[in-house]
Design a protein around this motif. Structure first.
Motif, PDB file in Angstrom:
ATOM      1  N   LEU A  89       5.514  24.122  -8.385  1.00  0.00           N
ATOM      2  CA  LEU A  89       4.320  24.953  -8.289  1.00  0.00           C
ATOM      3  C   LEU A  89       3.927  25.390  -9.696  1.00  0.00           C
ATOM      4  O   LEU A  89       4.581  26.226 -10.303  1.00  0.00           O
ATOM      5  CB  LEU A  89       4.562  26.177  -7.403  1.00  0.00           C
ATOM      6  CG  LEU A  89       3.287  26.847  -6.896  1.00  0.00           C
ATOM      7  CD1 LEU A  89       3.546  27.550  -5.577  1.00  0.00           C
ATOM      8  CD2 LEU A  89       2.669  27.789  -7.875  1.00  0.00           C
ATOM      9  N   GLU A 106      -1.196  30.339  -6.501  1.00  0.00           N
ATOM     10  CA  GLU A 106      -2.055  29.156  -6.391  1.00  0.00           C
ATOM     11  C   GLU A 106      -1.446  27.988  -7.162  1.00  0.00           C
ATOM     12  O   GLU A 106      -1.011  28.158  -8.297  1.00  0.00           O
ATOM     13  CB  GLU A 106      -3.439  29.445  -6.965  1.00  0.00           C
ATOM     14  CG  GLU A 106      -4.233  30.436  -6.168  1.00  0.00           C
ATOM     15  CD  GLU A 106      -5.588  30.712  -6.796  1.00  0.00           C
ATOM     16  OE1 GLU A 106      -5.706  30.684  -8.046  1.00  0.00           O
ATOM     17  OE2 GLU A 106      -6.520  30.961  -6.034  1.00  0.00           O
ATOM     18  N   ALA A 115      -4.453  24.662  -4.012  1.00  0.00           N
ATOM     19  CA  ALA A 115      -3.997  25.207  -2.733  1.00  0.00           C
ATOM     20  C   ALA A 115      -3.262  26.517  -2.991  1.00  0.00           C
ATOM     21  O   ALA A 115      -2.746  26.742  -4.084  1.00  0.00           O
ATOM     22  CB  ALA A 115      -3.071  24.218  -2.028  1.00  0.00           C
ATOM     23  N   TYR A 117      -0.132  29.166  -1.883  1.00  0.00           N
ATOM     24  CA  TYR A 117       1.213  29.113  -1.311  1.00  0.00           C
ATOM     25  C   TYR A 117       1.778  30.522  -1.156  1.00  0.00           C
ATOM     26  O   TYR A 117       1.509  31.398  -1.973  1.00  0.00           O
ATOM     27  CB  TYR A 117       2.155  28.298  -2.208  1.00  0.00           C
ATOM     28  CG  TYR A 117       1.940  26.815  -2.082  1.00  0.00           C
ATOM     29  CD1 TYR A 117       2.793  26.045  -1.298  1.00  0.00           C
ATOM     30  CD2 TYR A 117       0.882  26.184  -2.719  1.00  0.00           C
ATOM     31  CE1 TYR A 117       2.597  24.677  -1.167  1.00  0.00           C
ATOM     32  CE2 TYR A 117       0.681  24.823  -2.588  1.00  0.00           C
ATOM     33  CZ  TYR A 117       1.544  24.081  -1.811  1.00  0.00           C
ATOM     34  OH  TYR A 117       1.347  22.726  -1.680  1.00  0.00           O
ATOM     35  N   TYR A 127       5.609  27.853   0.501  1.00  0.00           N
ATOM     36  CA  TYR A 127       5.110  27.362   1.791  1.00  0.00           C
ATOM     37  C   TYR A 127       3.601  27.397   1.732  1.00  0.00           C
ATOM     38  O   TYR A 127       3.002  28.444   1.474  1.00  0.00           O
ATOM     39  CB  TYR A 127       5.613  28.246   2.941  1.00  0.00           C
ATOM     40  CG  TYR A 127       7.123  28.305   2.998  1.00  0.00           C
ATOM     41  CD1 TYR A 127       7.862  27.332   3.663  1.00  0.00           C
ATOM     42  CD2 TYR A 127       7.808  29.323   2.338  1.00  0.00           C
ATOM     43  CE1 TYR A 127       9.247  27.379   3.673  1.00  0.00           C
ATOM     44  CE2 TYR A 127       9.199  29.383   2.367  1.00  0.00           C
ATOM     45  CZ  TYR A 127       9.905  28.412   3.042  1.00  0.00           C
ATOM     46  OH  TYR A 127      11.280  28.461   3.051  1.00  0.00           O
ATOM     47  N   ARG A 128       2.978  26.260   1.975  1.00  0.00           N
ATOM     48  CA  ARG A 128       1.521  26.162   1.853  1.00  0.00           C
ATOM     49  C   ARG A 128       0.839  27.049   2.879  1.00  0.00           C
ATOM     50  O   ARG A 128       1.202  27.060   4.068  1.00  0.00           O
ATOM     51  CB  ARG A 128       1.072  24.714   2.016  1.00  0.00           C
ATOM     52  CG  ARG A 128      -0.385  24.542   1.694  1.00  0.00           C
ATOM     53  CD  ARG A 128      -0.782  23.112   1.633  1.00  0.00           C
ATOM     54  NE  ARG A 128      -2.173  23.046   1.273  1.00  0.00           N
ATOM     55  CZ  ARG A 128      -2.750  21.975   0.807  1.00  0.00           C
ATOM     56  NH1 ARG A 128      -2.044  20.878   0.642  1.00  0.00           N
ATOM     57  NH2 ARG A 128      -4.021  21.969   0.507  1.00  0.00           N
ATOM     58  N   LYS A 131      -5.941  26.844   4.671  1.00  0.00           N
ATOM     59  CA  LYS A 131      -7.200  27.145   3.979  1.00  0.00           C
ATOM     60  C   LYS A 131      -7.962  28.180   4.801  1.00  0.00           C
ATOM     61  O   LYS A 131      -7.986  28.096   6.026  1.00  0.00           O
ATOM     62  CB  LYS A 131      -8.017  25.890   3.814  1.00  0.00           C
ATOM     63  CG  LYS A 131      -7.418  24.921   2.812  1.00  0.00           C
ATOM     64  CD  LYS A 131      -8.304  23.732   2.600  1.00  0.00           C
ATOM     65  CE  LYS A 131      -7.658  22.789   1.615  1.00  0.00           C
ATOM     66  NZ  LYS A 131      -8.474  21.626   1.355  1.00  0.00           N
TER      67      LYS A 131
END
Length: 132
Positions: A89, A106, A115, A117, A127-128, A131
């Motif tokens: 990340l 982010e 994305a 997280y 962990y995502r 959206k």
């Protein structure tokens, strides 16, 4: 003949003087270049309850579509002597605290956010988030 062997040993030792144990650079040797990694000073970006701090650490160079370069940095969670790297990340924005045990960060790629997280402050696992 003995003098030649002794001189050869001195040359060999002098050649190894810049190496540490197991072939690592010794003290005073220039750092090895790593094209994928960029060093910047660690920066404290968040303090959480329980003595937990979150730092931006080493990074990577990113390039946007116009060719502009940026530095995307990794996150590290620190508590006492424990340092947990958040895997895979890289970010350019400071994370925000969600609650006592998680933060929101982010993922950035090519100088733009990709994305969001949720990251556990206990084990550093991301962990995502869906959206919005």
């Amino acid at each position: 003949m003995r003098l030649g062997l002794a001189a050869g040993g001195v040359v060999l030792l002098a050649g190894l003087g810049g190496c540490g144990a197991r072939g690592e650079p010794g003290p005073g040797a220039p750092p090895a270049a790593d094209a994928g990694s960029v060093r910047a000073a660690d920066s404290l970006v968040l303090v959480a309850p329980g003595g937990v701090s979150v730092w931006l650490t080493e990074g990577r160079k990113g390039t946007d579509s116009s060719g502009a370069v940026c530095l995307e940095r990794s996150l590290e969670i620190r508590r006492d002597s424990l340092h947990l790297k958040v895997p895979l990340l890289y970010t350019r924005a400071a994370p925000t605290l969600l609650d006592d045990s998680t933060l929101r960060a982010e993922l950035w790629r090519d100088c733009r956010p990709m994305a969001a997280y949720r990251v556990s402050l206990r084990d550093g696992m991301p962990y995502r988030l869906p959206k919005p």
